[in-house]
Design a protein around this motif. Structure first.
Motif, PDB file in Angstrom:
ATOM      1  N   PHE A 189     -79.242 -36.694  -7.433  1.00 63.06           N
ATOM      2  CA  PHE A 189     -77.906 -36.838  -8.012  1.00 63.06           C
ATOM      3  C   PHE A 189     -77.454 -35.518  -8.641  1.00 63.06           C
ATOM      4  O   PHE A 189     -76.308 -35.090  -8.483  1.00 63.06           O
ATOM      5  CB  PHE A 189     -77.893 -37.932  -9.087  1.00 63.06           C
ATOM      6  CG  PHE A 189     -78.163 -39.320  -8.580  1.00 63.06           C
ATOM      7  CD1 PHE A 189     -77.986 -39.654  -7.256  1.00 63.06           C
ATOM      8  CD2 PHE A 189     -78.597 -40.313  -9.452  1.00 63.06           C
ATOM      9  CE1 PHE A 189     -78.227 -40.943  -6.789  1.00 63.06           C
ATOM     10  CE2 PHE A 189     -78.833 -41.596  -9.011  1.00 63.06           C
ATOM     11  CZ  PHE A 189     -78.657 -41.913  -7.681  1.00 63.06           C
ATOM     12  N   ILE A 244     -73.248 -39.396  -6.940  1.00 65.42           N
ATOM     13  CA  ILE A 244     -74.118 -40.535  -6.642  1.00 65.42           C
ATOM     14  C   ILE A 244     -73.580 -41.185  -5.380  1.00 65.42           C
ATOM     15  O   ILE A 244     -72.461 -41.699  -5.365  1.00 65.42           O
ATOM     16  CB  ILE A 244     -74.122 -41.543  -7.806  1.00 65.42           C
ATOM     17  CG1 ILE A 244     -74.636 -40.875  -9.077  1.00 65.42           C
ATOM     18  CG2 ILE A 244     -74.963 -42.767  -7.459  1.00 65.42           C
ATOM     19  CD1 ILE A 244     -74.486 -41.722 -10.327  1.00 65.42           C
ATOM     20  N   SER A 284     -74.916 -46.286 -10.200  1.00 62.59           N
ATOM     21  CA  SER A 284     -75.562 -46.519  -8.907  1.00 62.59           C
ATOM     22  C   SER A 284     -75.168 -47.876  -8.346  1.00 62.59           C
ATOM     23  O   SER A 284     -74.887 -48.014  -7.145  1.00 62.59           O
ATOM     24  CB  SER A 284     -77.086 -46.432  -9.052  1.00 62.59           C
ATOM     25  OG  SER A 284     -77.494 -45.117  -9.357  1.00 62.59           O
ATOM     26  N   LEU A 294     -71.177 -37.380 -10.755  1.00 56.23           N
ATOM     27  CA  LEU A 294     -72.152 -37.486 -11.829  1.00 56.23           C
ATOM     28  C   LEU A 294     -71.407 -37.505 -13.162  1.00 56.23           C
ATOM     29  O   LEU A 294     -70.657 -36.572 -13.486  1.00 56.23           O
ATOM     30  CB  LEU A 294     -73.108 -36.288 -11.770  1.00 56.23           C
ATOM     31  CG  LEU A 294     -74.394 -36.387 -12.589  1.00 56.23           C
ATOM     32  CD1 LEU A 294     -75.289 -37.489 -12.042  1.00 56.23           C
ATOM     33  CD2 LEU A 294     -75.143 -35.063 -12.584  1.00 56.23           C
TER      34      LEU A 294
END
Length: 398
Positions: A158, A164, A236, A248
């Motif tokens: 990540f 992600i 996630s 992120l």
């Protein structure tokens, strides 16, 4: 298991809705494929986690080749199901072979048998009678430790990608959820069906070493809620459910006198150790284009107060073509692998120092090596004894 999984998903989705909605990626950018293969003495949990991540990366490459732009409901449902199968199977294999198996291999145990499937797995072995109780605890904890290390490898992806992705988000959820599920699924302290349950054995082992009821099912479940406070877990799940890339979610931080841009992302951590649980805060810190991870840990397990701190980065400085990084850990823990009354074990200060090197052969291939030393004590994925550490490998980027 389904009830626990649905409940955890809803919790994290709520956490996501209360977080930073602007972090949804504005553009779906293709990300490179990273394969990491390493070798160390006993095929440790760290090497197993890197291999597991690479196997899932192969699945991701195949998935994006077959369905580069899924549009319909059927295609998205198919992707979700195949990701679930791949992530679950890989996490389970890493849990058994790279977790319990790594601890057994480090103790020199032979004739280990594994069973791995989508509904779980097991590791069969026979220990000699003289095996130390804290080594037995490490065998019980090896599975969830390997899953936590796999989630850390995925977290590093990540960071490298600054996003992600839905497929890697699924792997992060599966690996991070492993410990969460094991704790919440422990329902009965005295059930005969839980003799092989990692958390049942863990609680029993802690209480037999230190004092009766120093750790119980209710207390461990309360600690488990702390571990759920992980923004990466929430994002996630959001990325997986919506099939969208998510940036992120770093938070800008203004520091007087520092001109370089600084961002950070805190998350909670529950670490199970051979002397009791520790609660921690893990901080991802970005300064300019370099990332660091700072982790603070504290445990209050009768009769001990334990502390830990670690700082790591894969890119601290460059020397010609060589990239240097490293990790420093310091801790205050009760002395381990002692004989006699474990509640009277003296507190010991120790630590670990690692140096990581990367050397690019070309645009695709990098050689890397990690070497260092740790004193006697607990560090996730390592031996309880003092030892030198050496790991070599290759990194391939496509």
């Amino acid at each position: 298991m389904n009830f626990i999984k649905i409940g955890t998903t809803l919790y994290c989705l709520l956490f996501t809705l209360l977080s930073y909605a602007e972090h949804t990626a504005k553009q779906e950018c293709p990300k490179p494929y990273h394969y990491l293969l390493s070798i160390d003495r006993h095929f440790s949990s760290k090497s197993s986690s890197e291999l597991s991540s690479s196997v899932f990366e192969g699945y991701r490459q195949l998935e994006e080749w077959l369905l580069p732009e899924p549009t319909g409901v059927v295609e998205r449902l198919f992707l979700y199901c195949t990701r679930e199968v791949a992530a679950t199977f890989i996490t389970t294999a890493n849990h058994e072979i790279g977790g319990h198996g790594a601890q057994l291999r480090a103790l020199g145990i032979k004739n280990i048998r594994y069973s791995v499937g989508l509904n779980g797995g097991y590791t069969a072995f026979k220990l000699p009678p003289q095996t130390h109780p804290q080594d037995r605890l490490m065998i019980n904890l090896g599975g969830v430790h390997a899953s936590n290390l796999l989630s850390e490898v995925t977290q590093q992806r990540f960071v490298e990608d600054s996003t992600i992705s839905p497929n890697l988000g699924h792997l992060y959820f599966a690996s991070k959820f492993d410990q969460i599920y094991y704790i919440f699924s422990y329902k009965n302290n005295h059930s005969e069906n839980l003799k092989g349950h990692d958390m049942a054995n863990y609680i029993q082992g802690i209480n037999s070493l230190y004092q009766t009821n120093s750790l119980n099912r209710s207390k461990l479940k309360k600690y488990n809620y702390w571990g759920l406070l992980d923004p990466l877990l929430a994002y996630s799940i959001y990325s997986t459910v919506t099939n969208k890339q998510v940036a992120l979610p770093l938070i800008p931080l203004k520091i007087p006198g520092v001109s370089a841009p600084v961002e950070f992302l805190p998350s909670a951590q529950l670490l199970l150790t051979p002397y009791g649980p520790e609660l921690g805060i893990r901080n991802i810190i970005k300064i300019s284009d370099r990332y660091y991870q700072l982790t603070l840990l504290h445990g209050k397990n009768q009769p001990f107060n334990t502390y830990g701190i670690s700082l790591s980065s894969d890119h601290c400085l460059n020397y010609q073509k060589l990239t240097l990084g490293g990790e420093v850990r310091l801790w205050s823990q009760p002395q381990l692998l002692t004989a006699g009354n474990f509640t009277q074990a003296p507190m010991k200060t120790g630590g670990m120092l690692m140096v990581n090197t990367q050397f690019p052969v070309n645009k695709t291939l990098k050689l890397y090596a990690s070497f260092g030393y740790k004193t006697a004590g607990f560090a996730m994925g390592e031996s309880l004894k003092s030892c030198a550490i050496l790991k070599t490998g290759v990194a391939i980027t496509l």
